[in-house]
Design a protein around this motif. Structure first.
Motif, short mmCIF file in Angstrom:
data_model
loop_
_atom_site.label_atom_id
_atom_site.label_comp_id
_atom_site.label_asym_id
_atom_site.label_seq_id
_atom_site.Cartn_x
_atom_site.Cartn_y
_atom_site.Cartn_z
N TYR A 133 -4.13 -12.30 -4.40
CA TYR A 133 -4.59 -11.37 -5.44
C TYR A 133 -4.57 -9.93 -4.92
CZ TYR A 133 -7.62 -9.19 -8.94
OH TYR A 133 -8.14 -8.37 -9.92
N ALA A 134 -4.99 -9.74 -3.68
CA ALA A 134 -4.98 -8.40 -3.10
C ALA A 134 -3.56 -7.87 -2.95
CB ALA A 134 -5.68 -8.41 -1.74
N GLN A 135 -2.61 -8.75 -2.66
CA GLN A 135 -1.22 -8.31 -2.51
C GLN A 135 -0.63 -7.85 -3.82
OE1 GLN A 135 1.02 -11.41 -0.60
NE2 GLN A 135 0.22 -10.94 1.44
N VAL A 136 -0.99 -8.49 -4.93
CA VAL A 136 -0.41 -8.11 -6.22
C VAL A 136 -1.18 -6.96 -6.86
CG1 VAL A 136 0.44 -10.44 -6.61
CG2 VAL A 136 -1.79 -9.78 -7.53
N SER A 137 -2.33 -6.61 -6.31
CA SER A 137 -3.09 -5.48 -6.84
C SER A 137 -2.53 -4.19 -6.27
CB SER A 137 -4.58 -5.61 -6.50
OG SER A 137 -4.77 -5.49 -5.10
N ASP A 138 -2.93 -3.08 -6.85
CA ASP A 138 -2.42 -1.77 -6.44
C ASP A 138 -3.36 -1.03 -5.50
OD1 ASP A 138 -0.25 -2.17 -8.11
OD2 ASP A 138 -1.25 -1.28 -9.84
N ARG A 139 -4.35 -1.72 -4.94
CA ARG A 139 -5.34 -1.06 -4.08
C ARG A 139 -5.04 -1.36 -2.63
NH1 ARG A 139 -11.10 -2.18 -7.14
NH2 ARG A 139 -10.37 -1.87 -9.26
N GLU A 140 -4.54 -0.36 -1.91
CA GLU A 140 -4.21 -0.54 -0.51
C GLU A 140 -5.46 -0.79 0.32
OE1 GLU A 140 -1.32 -0.86 0.91
OE2 GLU A 140 -0.28 -0.63 -1.00
N GLU A 141 -6.58 -0.12 -0.01
CA GLU A 141 -7.78 -0.30 0.80
C GLU A 141 -8.33 -1.71 0.68
OE1 GLU A 141 -9.11 0.98 -3.30
OE2 GLU A 141 -7.53 1.51 -1.88
N VAL A 142 -8.11 -2.35 -0.47
CA VAL A 142 -8.56 -3.72 -0.63
C VAL A 142 -7.78 -4.64 0.29
CG1 VAL A 142 -8.72 -5.65 -2.25
CG2 VAL A 142 -9.37 -3.35 -2.99
N LYS A 143 -6.46 -4.48 0.34
CA LYS A 143 -5.64 -5.32 1.20
C LYS A 143 -6.01 -5.12 2.67
CE LYS A 143 -1.72 -3.92 -0.60
NZ LYS A 143 -0.28 -3.79 -0.84
N ASN A 144 -6.19 -3.87 3.07
CA ASN A 144 -6.48 -3.59 4.48
C ASN A 144 -7.83 -4.15 4.92
OD1 ASN A 144 -4.04 -2.23 4.59
ND2 ASN A 144 -4.97 -0.23 4.18
N GLU A 145 -8.82 -4.11 4.03
CA GLU A 145 -10.15 -4.58 4.39
C GLU A 145 -10.31 -6.08 4.16
OE1 GLU A 145 -13.11 -2.34 2.37
OE2 GLU A 145 -12.31 -0.38 2.96
N LEU A 146 -9.53 -6.63 3.25
CA LEU A 146 -9.72 -8.04 2.90
C LEU A 146 -9.22 -8.97 3.99
CD1 LEU A 146 -10.56 -10.21 0.88
CD2 LEU A 146 -8.30 -10.01 -0.16
N TYR A 147 -8.10 -8.65 4.60
CA TYR A 147 -7.54 -9.55 5.60
C TYR A 147 -8.53 -9.87 6.72
CZ TYR A 147 -2.77 -10.04 3.87
OH TYR A 147 -1.68 -10.39 3.13
N PRO A 148 -9.12 -8.87 7.39
CA PRO A 148 -10.09 -9.21 8.45
C PRO A 148 -11.28 -10.00 7.93
CG PRO A 148 -9.40 -6.93 8.63
CD PRO A 148 -8.88 -7.42 7.32
N SER A 149 -11.79 -9.63 6.75
CA SER A 149 -12.96 -10.32 6.21
C SER A 149 -12.63 -11.77 5.84
CB SER A 149 -13.48 -9.57 4.98
OG SER A 149 -14.57 -10.25 4.39
N ALA A 150 -11.52 -11.98 5.13
CA ALA A 150 -11.15 -13.33 4.69
C ALA A 150 -10.80 -14.21 5.88
CB ALA A 150 -9.97 -13.26 3.72
N TYR A 151 -10.03 -13.68 6.82
CA TYR A 151 -9.68 -14.47 8.01
C TYR A 151 -10.94 -14.80 8.81
CZ TYR A 151 -4.59 -13.93 7.61
OH TYR A 151 -3.29 -14.00 7.22
N GLY A 152 -11.84 -13.83 8.93
CA GLY A 152 -13.08 -14.08 9.66
C GLY A 152 -13.93 -15.15 9.02
N ASN A 153 -14.03 -15.12 7.69
CA ASN A 153 -14.81 -16.13 6.98
C ASN A 153 -14.22 -17.53 7.17
OD1 ASN A 153 -16.68 -14.33 5.98
ND2 ASN A 153 -15.58 -13.97 4.07
#
Length: 326
Positions: free
Chosen positions: A222-242
């Protein structure tokens, strides 16, 4: 214990390789017969949002819980230089907006969004009104979830969560990325017809791993298809960590460390270590994602250079013809 600790690097390697293929090639919006690969282009109804007010008893508990953390952060030299222009109120507004957009895009309009609320009575009412939960699971697993909600207020602990029994997304952390991740849990639970049975199965060992992997895959795509770069950059560490933390947590069912109080502290430390490794892998994935457009631009630039040189070569015959005619 040493043998058990040696298993952690193996688990972390497996986590990294598993998450490397986590993103889907296409994102599927919606659940259970109302799915599409296209984002809804028509205006969609929004989710009901309720924001909590002043609650003296819970606010005192919140202050006590977070006092040690504030004291430690105030005495860390590298924390003093860090600043964020966004206030907690702005972060919560961003968290609501991000979760709302995700739920709307996936046609999950029935999910209640509670922001810093503590209302046990309302949770009981939502549990009883949830027709997707059978009476047996309402008065067993559902009742237990509301009791935990009442005894350990998520508002005081700044934790975000989704409760499938009451169909409530509770946002308390002022972390937009965590709000998106918990909204992903809401979508995954909505996929299952036997919601009560599926919800109780997530209390068993190992089974939550498949659920968490699907949630991680969904929100990353979902983050990849969205237009928010900050979401993609912050989501990867959080999702992988979880996800990494959940893998280590499930592994500790079979490889417990220590006994009694030692086991509690050791388990907490090992889970934190697993989550840290996952975050490092997430940061690496985010950097790779940032580098991909740069690599993709190189052939375009070469083609552009060739296209700019062609008109110059094409003009030469015209100049020779002009000289011959003169």
């Amino acid at each position: 214990m040493c043998i058990k600790l040696r298993i952690l690097p193996v688990l972390n390697i497996l986590i990294v390789f598993t998450l490397s293929g986590c993103a889907q090639s296409r994102y599927q919006y919606g659940v259970r017969g109302q799915t599409s690969y296209e984002r809804p282009d028509q205006p969609q109804p929004t989710n009901p949002v309720a924001i909590g007010g002043h609650h003296p008893r819970i606010d005192r508990l919140e202050t006590a819980v977070h006092a040690p953390g504030r004291f430690i952060k105030s005495h860390l030299p590298w924390k003093k230089d860090e600043s964020d222009d966004r206030s907690p109120e702005q972060l919560r507004a961003e968290a609501i907006e991000l979760a709302q957009a995700y739920l709307t895009d996936n046609n999950l309009h029935d999910v209640h969004i509670d922001v810093r609320r503590y209302e046990p009575g309302e949770q009981w009412a939502r549990l009883l009104a949830n027709n997707r939960i059978s009476p047996f699971w309402k008065y067993t697993g559902g009742s237990l979830s509301v009791v935990v909600y009442s005894l350990f207020p998520a508002r005081a602990f700044h934790s975000d969560s989704y409760n499938p029994y009451t169909n409530t997304l509770s946002l308390n952390s002022a972390k937009p990325i965590e709000a998106l991740y918990e909204a992903g849990h809401a979508k995954e639970y909505h996929k299952h017809e036997l919601l009560g049975t599926y919800s109780m199965s997530q209390k068993l060992p190992v089974l939550p791993l498949a659920h968490n992997w699907r949630v991680t895959s969904d929100v990353i795509t979902y983050a990849q298809v969205s237009d928010r770069e900050e979401v993609k950059n912050e989501l990867y560490p959080s999702a992988y960590g979880n996800f990494s933390g959940s893998v280590v947590s499930e592994a500790l069912y079979f490889f417990p460390i220590g006994k009694g109080a030692t086991q509690i502290f050791a388990s907490f430390a090992v889970k934190a270590l697993g989550g840290g490794v996952g975050k490092l892998a997430g940061h690496a994935a985010a950097r790779d994602l940032e580098d991909q457009p740069d690599r993709a631009e190189q052939p375009d630039s070469a083609e552009q250079t060739d296209s700019t040189e062609q008109p110059d070569r094409a003009e030469q015959p015209d100049q020779e013809q002009l000289s011959a005619s003169e």
